[in-house]
Enzyme design. Structure first.
Site, PDB file in Angstrom:
ATOM      1  N   SER A  44       1.160  -1.463   0.128  1.00  0.00           N
ATOM      2  CA  SER A  44      -0.193   0.375  -0.163  1.00  0.00           C
ATOM      3  C   SER A  44       0.379   1.895   0.010  1.00  0.00           C
ATOM      4  O   SER A  44       1.378   1.246   0.974  1.00  0.00           O
ATOM      5  CB  SER A  44      -0.810  -0.122   0.940  1.00  0.00           C
ATOM      6  OG  SER A  44      -1.774   1.162   1.593  1.00  0.00           O
ATOM      7  N   ASP A 100      -6.440   4.581 -11.752  1.00  0.00           N
ATOM      8  CA  ASP A 100      -8.205   4.332 -11.294  1.00  0.00           C
ATOM      9  C   ASP A 100      -8.964   5.105 -12.819  1.00  0.00           C
ATOM     10  O   ASP A 100     -10.323   4.468 -12.856  1.00  0.00           O
ATOM     11  CB  ASP A 100      -8.180   5.023 -10.641  1.00  0.00           C
ATOM     12  CG  ASP A 100      -7.751   4.273  -9.142  1.00  0.00           C
ATOM     13  OD1 ASP A 100      -7.256   3.550  -9.070  1.00  0.00           O
ATOM     14  OD2 ASP A 100      -7.429   5.196  -8.023  1.00  0.00           O
TER      15      ASP A 100
END
Length: 343
Positions: free
Chosen positions: A171, A319
């Site tokens: 992450s 994204d």
């Protein structure tokens, strides 16, 4: 009860104006930096969600003065001009708010006091061991559970500084958390990525936000080393507008390009710290008309102008890549979408 089927009828027009609610990740980053900064920060377009409520609650426990107006999506944060300092034991319950747990873990470690950060049973399944290990390398007395997940416990005595190494695969929030805590250290903090950095645009979003609060980060060209020189301290910029989520904006901007629009999205623009606003530039390459303002983007297209396929590297706008794939269906010629690893 849900219907057995949903019929979606085609539309002849798609135009108008929409204001995006503030981004969740940006809202919590801004709240944290405002709390650590010198001065009072007026936060505009603040998202009202569970993650933000948990962050606000934790900051109040940490003695940060906050006045919130939910109806106006605003908050006034009186900064501490430095790290969190608490007498005795302090427990912060953060629900399942990952955008609060990770940055607050690093931030309280740079303060002074005995802190426990915990959450729901689901939070106790979310990994945080890599962040805890990186903080240990900086001399912090901190530990998480044997599963590598919260609760996190620390006996904080301030952050000395130094060099730490962390994985960038799991992450990018671990790196962002370390970066935001680094200016609280007594000396320079250098963070080295041990493998590869996923979601680099989100790290650069954090760096741009830190810049708004007066802190500079030195990043290597390959995004493998980050240095926060000392001494630096956060200073309130006075007012911060929380951008809307640029990934969400892509759907409406795409609608403007496909239908002709015009569609105006308020909440992101030329002053955006999010990489996904570059999606609008790709729409322009395809033949759409794009108008930019500090906090808005308008997309339109004359009906007699056909969109054209493009060949584009989406490594910095991963994204928005799926939205781009939909727009490609309405283009003349093929579209190549490259360098996207997480769909």
């Amino acid at each position: 009860d849900l219907p057995d089927k949903l019929t979606v009828a085609p539309i002849s027009t798609f135009k108008g104006e929409i204001t995006l609610p503030g981004s969740k990740s940006l809202s919590n980053r801004v709240l944290l930096l405002s709390a650590l900064a010198e001065g009072t920060t007026e936060v505009k377009n603040l998202l009202d969600s569970a993650d933000i409520r948990y962050m606000l609650g934790a900051l109040e426990v940490l003695d940060v003065g906050i006045e919130q107006n939910v109806e106006k999506a605003e908050a006034t944060v009186k900064g501490l001009a430095g790290p969190f300092v608490k007498e005795g034991d302090t427990e912060l319950f953060l629900g399942n708010a990952g955008t609060a747990m990770r940055p607050l873990t690093a931030a309280v470690c740079a303060g002074k006091g005995n802190f426990v950060l915990d959450g729901t049973p689901r939070m106790r399944e979310r990994p945080i061991a890599d962040l805890v290990d990186a903080l240990k390398q900086l001399g912090v007395d901190v530990e998480c559970s044997s599963t590598g997940c919260p609760p996190v416990k620390t006996i904080a005595k301030g952050l000395k500084g130094g060099v730490t190494r962390v994985s960038g695969k799991i992450s990018s929030q671990y790196l962002s958390a370390l970066l935001m805590a680094a200016p609280l250290a007594e000396s320079d903090v250098t963070i080295e990525i041990t493998d590869e950095l996923v979601s680099a645009p989100y790290v650069h979003m954090t760096i741009k936000l830190m810049k708004k609060f007066g802190v500079d980060v030195e990043a290597s060209a390959d995004d493998m080393t980050f240095k926060v020189p000392a001494p630096q301290r956060y200073a309130s910029p006075g007012e911060v507008f929380i951008e809307g989520d640029a990934s969400s904006a892509s759907y409406f901007l795409a609608g403007g390009a496909i239908s002709g629009g015009p569609v105006t999205v308020r909440g992101c623009g030329t002053e955006s710290v999010q990489g996904d606003v570059r999606f609008a530039e790709v729409l322009a390459q395809m033949g759409a008309d794009v108008e930019w303002g500090p906090n808005h983007i308008t997309v339109s297209r004359p009906r007699d102008r056909q969109l054209k396929g493009v060949d584009v590297d989406c490594g910095d706008i991963p994204d928005a890549a799926m939205t781009l794939a939909v727009v490609a269906l309405f283009c003349e010629g093929p579209t190549a979408i490259r360098n996207v690893y997480n769909w």
